[in-house]
Design an enzyme around this catalytic site. Sequence first.
Site, short mmCIF file in Angstrom:
data_model
loop_
_atom_site.label_atom_id
_atom_site.label_comp_id
_atom_site.label_asym_id
_atom_site.label_seq_id
_atom_site.Cartn_x
_atom_site.Cartn_y
_atom_site.Cartn_z
N GLU A 57 0.84 -1.20 0.00
CA GLU A 57 0.00 0.00 0.00
C GLU A 57 0.87 1.25 0.00
O GLU A 57 0.59 2.23 -0.72
CB GLU A 57 -0.90 0.00 1.23
CG GLU A 57 -1.77 1.25 1.37
CD GLU A 57 -2.20 1.48 2.80
OE1 GLU A 57 -2.54 2.65 3.11
OE2 GLU A 57 -2.16 0.55 3.60
N ASP A 61 0.76 3.89 -3.15
CA ASP A 61 0.38 5.29 -3.00
C ASP A 61 1.28 6.18 -3.85
O ASP A 61 0.81 7.11 -4.52
CB ASP A 61 0.47 5.68 -1.52
CG ASP A 61 0.13 7.14 -1.28
OD1 ASP A 61 -1.05 7.50 -1.36
OD2 ASP A 61 1.07 7.93 -1.03
N ASP A 130 -7.23 0.92 0.48
CA ASP A 130 -5.85 0.50 0.72
C ASP A 130 -5.46 -0.66 -0.19
O ASP A 130 -4.34 -0.71 -0.72
CB ASP A 130 -5.67 0.07 2.18
CG ASP A 130 -5.74 1.23 3.15
OD1 ASP A 130 -5.69 2.39 2.69
OD2 ASP A 130 -5.87 0.98 4.37
N GLU A 133 -4.53 0.50 -3.72
CA GLU A 133 -3.16 1.00 -3.82
C GLU A 133 -2.16 -0.15 -3.80
O GLU A 133 -1.18 -0.14 -4.55
CB GLU A 133 -2.87 1.97 -2.67
CG GLU A 133 -3.62 3.28 -2.78
CD GLU A 133 -3.32 4.23 -1.64
OE1 GLU A 133 -3.33 5.45 -1.89
OE2 GLU A 133 -3.08 3.76 -0.50
#
Length: 245
Positions: A57, A61, A130, A133
């Site tokens: 994650e 991002d 989450d 990502e």
Amino acid sequence: MRDMEINNEQKPLCELEEKIGYKFKNTNIVKEALTHSSYHNEMKSKGEKVPFNERLEFLGDSVLSIVVSTYIFEKFNNKQEGDLTKIRAAVVCEKALAKYSLEVGLGDYMYLGHGEIMNKGRTRPSIIADAFEALLAAIYIDSGESFDKVREFVIPLVSAEIKRISENGVFIDYKTALQQIVQQASGEILEYVLVDEFGPDHDKQFKVEARLNSNVIGKGCARTKREAEQQAAHEALVLFGEAEA
């Protein structure tokens, strides 16, 4: 009981690969991306070590930010940095990421602990955002760190979201709009106060209040203080009749 057991099973990975248009060479990386910490903890209690998606994650991002930033930089060549920042924030916020996840049914392929499953974890925004990502990071790594492969999957989702929210006039800096209203009267003091933060480090939530002369005029709760402040400002604008709920 039988129906409950069926609902708790993950759908086949091949279905997800078909939806996202990418076939993984290393299925372990995508399984990690789809594994929530609750499943990790559940397996740990049984003596099994199962990696979960927190690290992916983190990488996802950054990958998402680069891909989206490049796209909007090229698409909106007449807009300045401030406007580009607003657009990016609107299409990579938790709400937008959860929407993308729901479009591909990502939650149906996730490994969740029993408690999260019973608590509708497969559709909970924070969990599936989450995981989205983390999925991008898995594609990036599995494809040999190819931004192109990530772009092929994510840009159609982002471009559709940009079109939708631009038509609805969502690219608004609510804090700036509220500040402009407050400044019309001298002596008014507008501030944003962090009143609470909770949750694990990888899923922290922040509660913020917008206060005018110490009076609460709006509240917000989000994964970042900035987003929570924007929510609080929007709620205040609704209160003043300057925005739609």
